[in-house]
Motif scaffolding. Structure first.
Motif, PDB file in Angstrom:
ATOM      1  N   TYR A 165       6.027  76.527  33.753  1.00 42.50           N
ATOM      2  CA  TYR A 165       5.391  75.559  32.851  1.00 42.50           C
ATOM      3  C   TYR A 165       6.360  75.057  31.776  1.00 42.50           C
ATOM      4  CZ  TYR A 165       1.901  73.721  29.595  1.00 42.50           C
ATOM      5  OH  TYR A 165       1.188  72.917  28.756  1.00 42.50           O
ATOM      6  N   VAL A 187       9.105  72.677  33.086  1.00 43.88           N
ATOM      7  CA  VAL A 187       8.638  71.313  33.359  1.00 43.88           C
ATOM      8  C   VAL A 187       8.527  70.524  32.060  1.00 43.88           C
ATOM      9  CG1 VAL A 187       6.749  69.916  34.284  1.00 43.88           C
ATOM     10  CG2 VAL A 187       7.417  72.020  35.448  1.00 43.88           C
ATOM     11  N   ILE A 223       9.566  64.450  39.188  1.00 41.11           N
ATOM     12  CA  ILE A 223       8.916  64.654  37.890  1.00 41.11           C
ATOM     13  C   ILE A 223       8.921  63.352  37.099  1.00 41.11           C
ATOM     14  CG2 ILE A 223       9.106  65.844  35.664  1.00 41.11           C
ATOM     15  CD1 ILE A 223      10.179  68.281  37.280  1.00 41.11           C
ATOM     16  N   SER A 261       5.392  64.739  41.067  1.00 43.57           N
ATOM     17  CA  SER A 261       5.263  66.189  40.910  1.00 43.57           C
ATOM     18  C   SER A 261       4.992  66.502  39.449  1.00 43.57           C
ATOM     19  CB  SER A 261       6.546  66.904  41.325  1.00 43.57           C
ATOM     20  OG  SER A 261       6.735  66.846  42.708  1.00 43.57           O
ATOM     21  N   TYR A 262       4.110  67.457  39.231  1.00 41.82           N
ATOM     22  CA  TYR A 262       3.793  67.948  37.890  1.00 41.82           C
ATOM     23  C   TYR A 262       3.280  66.864  36.956  1.00 41.82           C
ATOM     24  CZ  TYR A 262       6.567  71.959  39.478  1.00 41.82           C
ATOM     25  OH  TYR A 262       7.071  73.022  40.187  1.00 41.82           O
ATOM     26  N   LEU A 299       0.780  67.849  34.080  1.00 42.18           N
ATOM     27  CA  LEU A 299       1.197  68.632  32.918  1.00 42.18           C
ATOM     28  C   LEU A 299       1.592  67.701  31.782  1.00 42.18           C
ATOM     29  CD1 LEU A 299       3.401  71.486  34.409  1.00 42.18           C
ATOM     30  CD2 LEU A 299       1.109  71.642  33.510  1.00 42.18           C
TER      31      LEU A 299
END
Length: 91
Positions: free
Chosen positions: A48, A51, A81, A86-87, A90
């Motif tokens: 976490y 990222v 990202i 991706s991600y 978050l």
């Protein structure tokens, strides 16, 4: 032993551990032709905090190649990202 809890807003899809690992919960995906495929639970490559650090560096204008080299990950992962593939969930 790691303890897992649901990520707020992504309940049942993603969980975070007390050691900052992220995992994707098992799910089903429709394929062409109408068949259904089960995708297994998977612990994701990045933690976490990593990222969030990558997202901050991207927002700060640091080149993705430099980020990949600094973090020891592939350029492709940084690109995913950055593009939100991706991600993206978050903050």
């Amino acid at each position: 032993m790691e303890r897992w809890k649901d990520i707020e807003g992504m309940e049942g899809r993603y969980q975070i551990s007390d050691q900052d690992s992220i995992r994707c919960m098992p799910r089903y995906m429709k394929c062409r032709g109408g068949s259904v495929r089960r995708l297994p639970m998977k612990v994701l490559e990045l933690k976490y905090d990593e990222v969030l650090q990558i997202k901050r560096m991207l927002a700060g204008g640091i080149h993705p190649y430099e980020i990949a080299e600094k973090m020891g990950i592939s350029r492709k992962m940084v690109s995913k990202i950055k593009s939100g593939r991706s991600y993206a969930w978050l903050n």
